[in-house]
Design a protein around this motif. Sequence first.
Motif, mmCIF file in Angstrom:
data_model
loop_
_atom_site.group_PDB
_atom_site.id
_atom_site.type_symbol
_atom_site.label_atom_id
_atom_site.label_comp_id
_atom_site.label_asym_id
_atom_site.label_seq_id
_atom_site.Cartn_x
_atom_site.Cartn_y
_atom_site.Cartn_z
ATOM 1 N N SER A 100 0.703 -0.989 -0.003
ATOM 2 C CA SER A 100 0.425 -0.329 -0.094
ATOM 3 C C SER A 100 1.293 1.137 0.107
ATOM 4 N N ASN B 56 -6.344 -0.885 3.013
ATOM 5 C CA ASN B 56 -5.946 0.334 3.050
ATOM 6 C C ASN B 56 -5.065 -0.676 1.946
ATOM 7 N N TYR B 57 -4.686 -1.726 0.986
ATOM 8 C CA TYR B 57 -3.696 -1.753 0.475
ATOM 9 C C TYR B 57 -4.513 -2.503 -0.755
ATOM 10 N N ARG C 85 -2.657 3.525 8.039
ATOM 11 C CA ARG C 85 -3.828 2.357 8.247
ATOM 12 C C ARG C 85 -3.345 1.204 8.038
ATOM 13 N N TYR C 86 -2.013 0.629 8.422
ATOM 14 C CA TYR C 86 -1.492 -0.935 7.944
ATOM 15 C C TYR C 86 -2.081 -1.810 8.399
ATOM 16 N N ASP D 204 -0.406 3.590 1.075
ATOM 17 C CA ASP D 204 -0.208 4.570 2.886
ATOM 18 C C ASP D 204 -0.078 4.151 4.382
#
Length: 126
Positions: A101, A112-113, A106-107, A103
């Motif tokens: 991702s 998020n991915y 928000r892992y 980002d």
Amino acid sequence: QEQLVESGGGLVQAGGSVRLSCAASGRTFSRYTMGWFRQAPRKEREFVAATTWESGSFYSGYLGDPVKGRFTVSRDDANTVSLQMNSLKPEDTAVYYCAASEDSSRYRFITNYNYWGQGTKVTVSS
């Protein structure tokens, strides 16, 4: 075309170890968050681990509560992430997925991915 390919799954006895690797291609993922999720039979996919880019070649690592103290995650290079799994338990049996991702905030969240591998199966026998 971006692609993530997992390797290293298999059958292992309880208490044993397995190392999973994920190789990404198609672009440079150096600043991407790369994570691991798993999905056991009849269960929802859950967060296992992630590495997030901080600066230069430094990455932070995060682990889900069920695997803390037993698993470690490492970013081997810009496009490769590994998951070392020790002291395995039968409840670790699942298909393990690699994901990436842009980002980092928000892992822990599946949504998020953007990119996902096909998964590699890990079976832990008791």
